[in-house]
Design a protein around this motif. Structure first.
Motif, PDB file in Angstrom:
ATOM      1  N   ILE A   1      58.944  59.580  -3.819  1.00 38.62           N
ATOM      2  CA  ILE A   1      59.766  59.034  -2.842  1.00 38.62           C
ATOM      3  C   ILE A   1      59.110  57.523  -2.797  1.00 38.62           C
ATOM      4  N   PRO A   2      59.890  56.695  -2.354  1.00 35.83           N
ATOM      5  CA  PRO A   2      59.304  55.161  -2.316  1.00 35.83           C
ATOM      6  C   PRO A   2      58.307  55.284  -1.087  1.00 35.83           C
ATOM      7  N   TYR A   3      57.262  54.220  -1.161  1.00 38.91           N
ATOM      8  CA  TYR A   3      56.194  54.284  -0.250  1.00 38.91           C
ATOM      9  C   TYR A   3      56.168  52.788   0.302  1.00 38.91           C
ATOM     10  N   PHE A   4      56.490  51.758  -0.472  1.00 39.75           N
ATOM     11  CA  PHE A   4      56.387  50.451   0.140  1.00 39.75           C
ATOM     12  C   PHE A   4      57.257  49.595  -0.464  1.00 39.75           C
ATOM     13  N   GLU A   5      57.912  48.680   0.465  1.00 37.61           N
ATOM     14  CA  GLU A   5      58.666  47.753   0.176  1.00 37.61           C
ATOM     15  C   GLU A   5      58.146  46.330  -0.476  1.00 37.61           C
ATOM     16  N   SER A   6      58.769  45.864  -1.462  1.00 38.34           N
ATOM     17  CA  SER A   6      58.160  44.492  -2.114  1.00 38.34           C
ATOM     18  C   SER A   6      59.338  43.615  -2.491  1.00 38.34           C
ATOM     19  N   THR A   7      58.781  42.423  -2.778  1.00 40.70           N
ATOM     20  CA  THR A   7      59.595  41.367  -3.437  1.00 40.70           C
ATOM     21  C   THR A   7      58.577  40.439  -4.016  1.00 40.70           C
ATOM     22  N   HIS A   8      59.053  39.338  -4.779  1.00 48.74           N
ATOM     23  CA  HIS A   8      58.435  38.570  -5.589  1.00 48.74           C
ATOM     24  C   HIS A   8      57.950  37.316  -4.781  1.00 48.74           C
ATOM     25  N   MET A   9      57.020  36.738  -5.108  1.00 51.48           N
ATOM     26  CA  MET A   9      56.636  35.322  -4.496  1.00 51.48           C
ATOM     27  C   MET A   9      56.175  34.338  -5.540  1.00 51.48           C
ATOM     28  N   ILE A  10      56.194  33.132  -5.483  1.00 50.43           N
ATOM     29  CA  ILE A  10      55.894  32.159  -6.579  1.00 50.43           C
ATOM     30  C   ILE A  10      54.610  31.500  -5.890  1.00 50.43           C
ATOM     31  N   LEU A  11      53.524  31.596  -6.766  1.00 52.85           N
ATOM     32  CA  LEU A  11      52.153  30.964  -6.334  1.00 52.85           C
ATOM     33  C   LEU A  11      52.170  29.365  -7.128  1.00 52.85           C
ATOM     34  N   VAL A  12      51.846  28.546  -6.499  1.00 54.72           N
ATOM     35  CA  VAL A  12      51.554  27.114  -7.114  1.00 54.72           C
ATOM     36  C   VAL A  12      50.418  26.610  -6.559  1.00 54.72           C
ATOM     37  N   LYS A  13      49.989  25.563  -7.072  1.00 60.94           N
ATOM     38  CA  LYS A  13      48.871  24.680  -6.441  1.00 60.94           C
ATOM     39  C   LYS A  13      49.532  23.990  -5.418  1.00 60.94           C
ATOM     40  N   GLU A  14      48.952  23.437  -4.430  1.00 60.81           N
ATOM     41  CA  GLU A  14      49.239  22.792  -3.663  1.00 60.81           C
ATOM     42  C   GLU A  14      49.604  21.557  -3.784  1.00 60.81           C
ATOM     43  N   GLY A  15      50.889  20.812  -3.365  1.00 62.65           N
ATOM     44  CA  GLY A  15      51.543  19.693  -3.722  1.00 62.65           C
ATOM     45  C   GLY A  15      52.287  19.871  -5.159  1.00 62.65           C
ATOM     46  N   SER A  16      52.562  20.907  -5.442  1.00 65.17           N
ATOM     47  CA  SER A  16      53.269  21.172  -6.920  1.00 65.17           C
ATOM     48  C   SER A  16      54.890  20.849  -6.435  1.00 65.17           C
ATOM     49  N   SER A  17      55.470  20.299  -7.662  1.00 63.05           N
ATOM     50  CA  SER A  17      56.791  19.913  -7.430  1.00 63.05           C
ATOM     51  C   SER A  17      57.827  21.394  -7.458  1.00 63.05           C
ATOM     52  N   ILE A  18      57.102  22.491  -7.709  1.00 65.24           N
ATOM     53  CA  ILE A  18      57.977  23.547  -7.816  1.00 65.24           C
ATOM     54  C   ILE A  18      57.963  24.182  -6.398  1.00 65.24           C
ATOM     55  N   LYS A  19      59.465  23.978  -5.806  1.00 64.40           N
ATOM     56  CA  LYS A  19      59.693  24.557  -4.388  1.00 64.40           C
ATOM     57  C   LYS A  19      60.616  25.698  -4.233  1.00 64.40           C
ATOM     58  N   SER A  20      61.156  26.021  -5.468  1.00 61.16           N
ATOM     59  CA  SER A  20      62.100  27.402  -5.609  1.00 61.16           C
ATOM     60  C   SER A  20      62.037  27.878  -6.858  1.00 61.16           C
ATOM     61  N   ALA A  21      62.664  28.894  -7.000  1.00 64.94           N
ATOM     62  CA  ALA A  21      62.722  29.731  -8.507  1.00 64.94           C
ATOM     63  C   ALA A  21      63.428  28.766  -9.471  1.00 64.94           C
ATOM     64  N   LYS A  22      64.405  28.067  -8.919  1.00 68.94           N
ATOM     65  CA  LYS A  22      64.998  27.220 -10.119  1.00 68.94           C
ATOM     66  C   LYS A  22      63.970  26.166 -10.566  1.00 68.94           C
ATOM     67  N   ASP A  23      63.282  25.584  -9.877  1.00 68.38           N
ATOM     68  CA  ASP A  23      62.259  24.713 -10.236  1.00 68.38           C
ATOM     69  C   ASP A  23      61.307  25.189 -11.129  1.00 68.38           C
ATOM     70  N   LEU A  24      61.309  26.360 -11.715  1.00 64.88           N
ATOM     71  CA  LEU A  24      60.456  27.117 -12.723  1.00 64.88           C
ATOM     72  C   LEU A  24      61.021  26.610 -14.037  1.00 64.88           C
ATOM     73  N   GLN A  25      62.251  26.327 -13.987  1.00 64.54           N
ATOM     74  CA  GLN A  25      62.776  25.851 -15.341  1.00 64.54           C
ATOM     75  C   GLN A  25      62.002  24.621 -15.894  1.00 64.54           C
ATOM     76  N   GLY A  26      61.700  24.832 -17.220  1.00 65.24           N
ATOM     77  CA  GLY A  26      60.992  23.903 -18.047  1.00 65.24           C
ATOM     78  C   GLY A  26      59.448  23.889 -17.575  1.00 65.24           C
ATOM     79  N   LYS A  27      59.056  24.898 -16.746  1.00 65.52           N
ATOM     80  CA  LYS A  27      57.519  24.742 -16.593  1.00 65.52           C
ATOM     81  C   LYS A  27      57.122  26.243 -17.155  1.00 65.52           C
TER      82      LYS A  27
END
Ligand code: ARG
Length: 245
Positions: free
Chosen positions: A103-129
């Motif tokens: 049976i399930p025991y923990f709910e999860s989702t994904h997160m994006i890790l970037v360096k501070e000041g990165s131009s990546i602000k959303s999943a869409k910004d991952l395009q070309g990176k």
């Protein structure tokens, strides 16, 4: 004389019983996924490790936990050289074809890790990176959904720790991993200047389960014990120890 024979008989038969009932269950993990499972002073520790301990105690089962790595863990369960895998493993339809889950025991989702000041602000910004993921995880699938399955910019790592190291070294511009793991890294490494953020539009919620070979008889026992551990407050205690609330 009778008493002596009785005692001897009783003794030997009870030893035999313990020998059969105490066949140790082999549990496998990839201990590079804090706070769920990681190495600390030569020991495997974490939320999953404490939960496993509580569940196996409740079920009255002896076990041994082995750190064998992520890809080998699936092979071990499929080949039945291990009885159970506990490793922040997401339950999904794809895996359910090959494995059984608790049976399930923990709910999860994904997160994006970037360096501070990165131009990546959303999943869409991952395009070309260049994006790092742990090979064979749902994080990889989540990135493939955005960038396309054959995209050469998706860099696959053996474990999540080396993926994050590559982010620090500038090899990848982002890492996508499970939210609790991303948050733990940021919390424990304030000097690394890494930030983590969610994108609910692109990342769905998923649930962790313990994984077994298909048709495993262990599943039912573990499910019952897991239910008890959730009901009797032990789960909440373990949760509080690792997540503070
Ligand atoms: N929840 C994700 C998945 O199942 C990642 C789990 C990775 N766990 C680990 N111990 N490395 O694909």
């Amino acid at each position: 004389v009778f008493m002596l024979i009785f005692a001897l008989f009783g003794c030997s038969s009870s030893t035999e019983q313990t020998a059969t009932t105490e066949k140790k269950i082999t549990v496998v993990t990839d201990a590079a996924f804090a706070p769920f499972e990681y190495m600390d002073k030569g020991e495997i520790v974490g939320f999953d490790v404490d939960l496993l301990k509580a569940v196996m105690k409740e079920a009255g089962l002896a076990y041994e936990l082995k750190n064998i790595g992520w890809d080998p863990l699936f092979a071990a369960i499929q080949g039945k050289t291990a009885d159970m895998a506990v490793s922040g493993i997401t339950i999904n339809d794809d895996r359910k074809q090959t494995y059984d889950f608790s049976i399930p025991y923990f709910e999860s989702t994904h997160m994006i890790l970037v360096k501070e000041g990165s131009s990546i602000k959303s999943a869409k910004d991952l395009q070309g990176k260049v994006v790092g993921v742990q090979n064979g995880t749902t994080g990889q699938e989540a990135v493939e959904k955005i960038l396309g399955k054959e995209n050469k910019n998706i860099k696959k790592f053996e474990n999540t720790v080396v993926a994050i190291m590559d982010l620090l070294n500038g090899g990848v511009e982002a890492v996508v991993t499970d939210n609790a793991v991303a948050n733990e890294y940021v919390k424990n490494n304030p000097d690394a200047k890494i930030v983590a953020f969610e994108d609910p539009e692109h990342f769905e919620s998923e649930f962790y389960g313990f994984m077994f070979p298909k048709g495993s008889e262990l599943k039912q026992k573990v499910d019952e014990a897991l239910k008890k551990v959730i009901e009797n407050g032990t789960y909440a205690e373990i949760y509080k120890k690792w997540f503070g609330t």
